[in-house]
Design a protein around this motif. Sequence first.
Motif, PDB file in Angstrom:
ATOM      1  N   LYS A   1      26.846 -16.740  -3.959  1.00 33.29           N
ATOM      2  CA  LYS A   1      26.823 -17.516  -5.192  1.00 33.29           C
ATOM      3  C   LYS A   1      28.158 -17.480  -5.927  1.00 33.29           C
ATOM      4  N   PRO A   2      28.879 -16.324  -5.955  1.00 34.19           N
ATOM      5  CA  PRO A   2      30.193 -16.333  -6.622  1.00 34.19           C
ATOM      6  C   PRO A   2      31.233 -17.212  -5.939  1.00 34.19           C
ATOM      7  N   GLY A   3      31.012 -17.574  -4.645  1.00 30.48           N
ATOM      8  CA  GLY A   3      31.948 -18.463  -3.976  1.00 30.48           C
ATOM      9  C   GLY A   3      32.610 -17.892  -2.736  1.00 30.48           C
ATOM     10  N   PHE A   4      32.417 -16.599  -2.447  1.00 31.41           N
ATOM     11  CA  PHE A   4      33.007 -16.027  -1.245  1.00 31.41           C
ATOM     12  C   PHE A   4      32.190 -16.417  -0.014  1.00 31.41           C
TER      13      PHE A   4
ATOM     14  N   ALA B   1      20.325 -21.329  -4.722  1.00 39.15           N
ATOM     15  CA  ALA B   1      19.849 -20.438  -5.768  1.00 39.15           C
ATOM     16  C   ALA B   1      19.999 -18.984  -5.365  1.00 39.15           C
ATOM     17  N   SER B   2      20.011 -18.678  -4.072  1.00 36.55           N
ATOM     18  CA  SER B   2      20.125 -17.312  -3.591  1.00 36.55           C
ATOM     19  C   SER B   2      21.536 -16.788  -3.809  1.00 36.55           C
ATOM     20  N   ALA B   3      21.613 -15.465  -4.026  1.00 32.07           N
ATOM     21  CA  ALA B   3      22.925 -14.846  -4.219  1.00 32.07           C
ATOM     22  C   ALA B   3      23.743 -14.891  -2.940  1.00 32.07           C
ATOM     23  N   VAL B   4      23.085 -14.658  -1.784  1.00 30.18           N
ATOM     24  CA  VAL B   4      23.753 -14.687  -0.491  1.00 30.18           C
ATOM     25  C   VAL B   4      22.892 -15.489   0.470  1.00 30.18           C
ATOM     26  N   GLN B   5      23.509 -16.345   1.261  1.00 30.69           N
ATOM     27  CA  GLN B   5      22.791 -17.145   2.245  1.00 30.69           C
ATOM     28  C   GLN B   5      23.454 -17.011   3.606  1.00 30.69           C
ATOM     29  N   LEU B   6      22.615 -17.087   4.644  1.00 30.61           N
ATOM     30  CA  LEU B   6      23.089 -17.051   6.023  1.00 30.61           C
ATOM     31  C   LEU B   6      22.852 -18.405   6.663  1.00 30.61           C
ATOM     32  N   HIS B   7      23.831 -18.876   7.408  1.00 30.11           N
ATOM     33  CA  HIS B   7      23.753 -20.157   8.097  1.00 30.11           C
ATOM     34  C   HIS B   7      24.111 -19.935   9.564  1.00 30.11           C
TER      35      HIS B   7
ATOM     36  N   LEU C   1      24.208 -28.649  15.233  1.00 28.73           N
ATOM     37  CA  LEU C   1      22.865 -28.321  14.759  1.00 28.73           C
ATOM     38  C   LEU C   1      22.968 -27.024  13.963  1.00 28.73           C
ATOM     39  N   MET C   2      22.415 -27.018  12.742  1.00 28.72           N
ATOM     40  CA  MET C   2      22.556 -25.845  11.877  1.00 28.72           C
ATOM     41  C   MET C   2      21.242 -25.548  11.165  1.00 28.72           C
ATOM     42  N   TYR C   3      20.993 -24.238  10.957  1.00 24.44           N
ATOM     43  CA  TYR C   3      19.813 -23.786  10.238  1.00 24.44           C
ATOM     44  C   TYR C   3      20.267 -22.947   9.060  1.00 24.44           C
ATOM     45  N   HIS C   4      19.733 -23.260   7.867  1.00 21.82           N
ATOM     46  CA  HIS C   4      20.100 -22.557   6.641  1.00 21.82           C
ATOM     47  C   HIS C   4      18.981 -21.593   6.260  1.00 21.82           C
TER      48      HIS C   4
ATOM     49  N   MET D   1      35.219 -26.857   9.148  1.00 19.33           N
ATOM     50  CA  MET D   1      33.767 -26.854   9.134  1.00 19.33           C
ATOM     51  C   MET D   1      33.243 -25.872   8.101  1.00 19.33           C
ATOM     52  N   CYS D   2      33.732 -24.622   8.117  1.00 18.83           N
ATOM     53  CA  CYS D   2      33.194 -23.609   7.219  1.00 18.83           C
ATOM     54  C   CYS D   2      33.538 -23.911   5.768  1.00 18.83           C
ATOM     55  N   SER D   3      34.684 -24.556   5.486  1.00 19.48           N
ATOM     56  CA  SER D   3      35.039 -24.874   4.109  1.00 19.48           C
ATOM     57  C   SER D   3      34.048 -25.860   3.510  1.00 19.48           C
ATOM     58  N   THR D   4      33.697 -26.893   4.254  1.00 17.53           N
ATOM     59  CA  THR D   4      32.737 -27.875   3.774  1.00 17.53           C
ATOM     60  C   THR D   4      31.376 -27.247   3.593  1.00 17.53           C
ATOM     61  N   LEU D   5      30.959 -26.410   4.543  1.00 15.60           N
ATOM     62  CA  LEU D   5      29.672 -25.741   4.458  1.00 15.60           C
ATOM     63  C   LEU D   5      29.627 -24.827   3.247  1.00 15.60           C
ATOM     64  N   ALA D   6      30.646 -24.029   3.057  1.00 16.26           N
ATOM     65  CA  ALA D   6      30.674 -23.109   1.926  1.00 16.26           C
ATOM     66  C   ALA D   6      30.659 -23.860   0.602  1.00 16.26           C
ATOM     67  N   TYR D   7      31.374 -24.974   0.547  1.00 20.97           N
ATOM     68  CA  TYR D   7      31.408 -25.784  -0.678  1.00 20.97           C
ATOM     69  C   TYR D   7      30.023 -26.296  -1.021  1.00 20.97           C
ATOM     70  N   ALA D   8      29.316 -26.816  -0.022  1.00 23.15           N
ATOM     71  CA  ALA D   8      27.999 -27.391  -0.257  1.00 23.15           C
ATOM     72  C   ALA D   8      26.981 -26.332  -0.656  1.00 23.15           C
ATOM     73  N   GLN D   9      27.011 -25.169  -0.001  1.00 23.53           N
ATOM     74  CA  GLN D   9      25.992 -24.176  -0.230  1.00 23.53           C
ATOM     75  C   GLN D   9      26.204 -23.405  -1.530  1.00 23.53           C
ATOM     76  N   THR D  10      27.415 -23.076  -1.875  1.00 24.69           N
ATOM     77  CA  THR D  10      27.630 -22.333  -3.111  1.00 24.69           C
ATOM     78  C   THR D  10      27.391 -23.207  -4.328  1.00 24.69           C
ATOM     79  N   LYS D  11      27.502 -24.497  -4.166  1.00 30.85           N
ATOM     80  CA  LYS D  11      27.309 -25.400  -5.304  1.00 30.85           C
ATOM     81  C   LYS D  11      25.837 -25.559  -5.642  1.00 30.85           C
ATOM     82  N   ASP D  12      24.947 -25.588  -4.621  1.00 28.66           N
ATOM     83  CA  ASP D  12      23.558 -25.948  -4.847  1.00 28.66           C
ATOM     84  C   ASP D  12      22.575 -24.799  -4.645  1.00 28.66           C
TER      85      ASP D  12
END
Length: 265
Positions: free
Chosen positions: A52-55, A14-20, A260-263, A1-12
């Motif tokens: 944003k760097p991918g971590f 604009a924020s340097a860090v995001q919380l989900h 259910l998820m909130y970004h 689950m987290c791999s797919t989420l991280a892939y989608a969010q780091t790709k698109d």
Amino acid sequence: MCSTLAYAQTKDSASAVQLHAGITYLSQFTYGGRRDTTSMPYWMPSLTLTSKPGFFLSVLAYLHADKQRKSWEGMSLTPGYVWHPFKQFAIVLSYSQYWMDTSQATLLSALKGIGDINFMYTVPHFETSLETSYVISRDTHDWLNQLQIGVPFTLLHQPVIILKPVVALDAGTQTFYKTYYTKTLQQSSLVPDLPLQEISQQQQKAVKSYQLLSVELHVPLSVKFSRWEASCTPYWILPTHTPGFTHRESASYFFFTAQLMYHFQ
């Protein structure tokens, strides 16, 4: 689950860090139409930080949905990194550490850790991934590989509704016990003058082999609206090799997840 989420969010993003923040319901497995007593339904709240760097870093708790059991089962912590060699290709590296209640007789209770490498290729109407995992449990260590092929269909653009049938093949190592017989010559203790007698003894030996384990079909339906995302995914799993069962006796597994998820920005 987290791999797919991280892939989608780091790709698109604009924020340097995001919380989900999210919560997932995992249903109890059924096997051949009957409930599997080694599995339980769970509520799984989660928090994931992506950069944003991918971590990324994900924390997941496991709570029993069955009111007859105590609610807390355990938790997991997953750090990882997403690397994009080029636009349509990503490599996700992660390791999940589990702290589970070992007194429970469930599939999750024996889990200790999973190291994972996922190769993902995505184009507008086709997605595929190859995932290699090293699973550390209380009694065994196993390699698991999964090949997925999915075809997404956009059913609606506002809100975004996507249906993506996925076919997956699972292969890996599996430990089972093989029965064999040994023969020895023994002297009768009651009548010593009798000739030596041949005695057969049943023995068991642990055998680990790599083979095709199962074929899976997933049909996730996801809805995205603003910062909210909801999904429901039924899973059908047909084991191709089940120790102790013949091919005709091997039935299929079924379970589903709802999320259910909130970004956050």
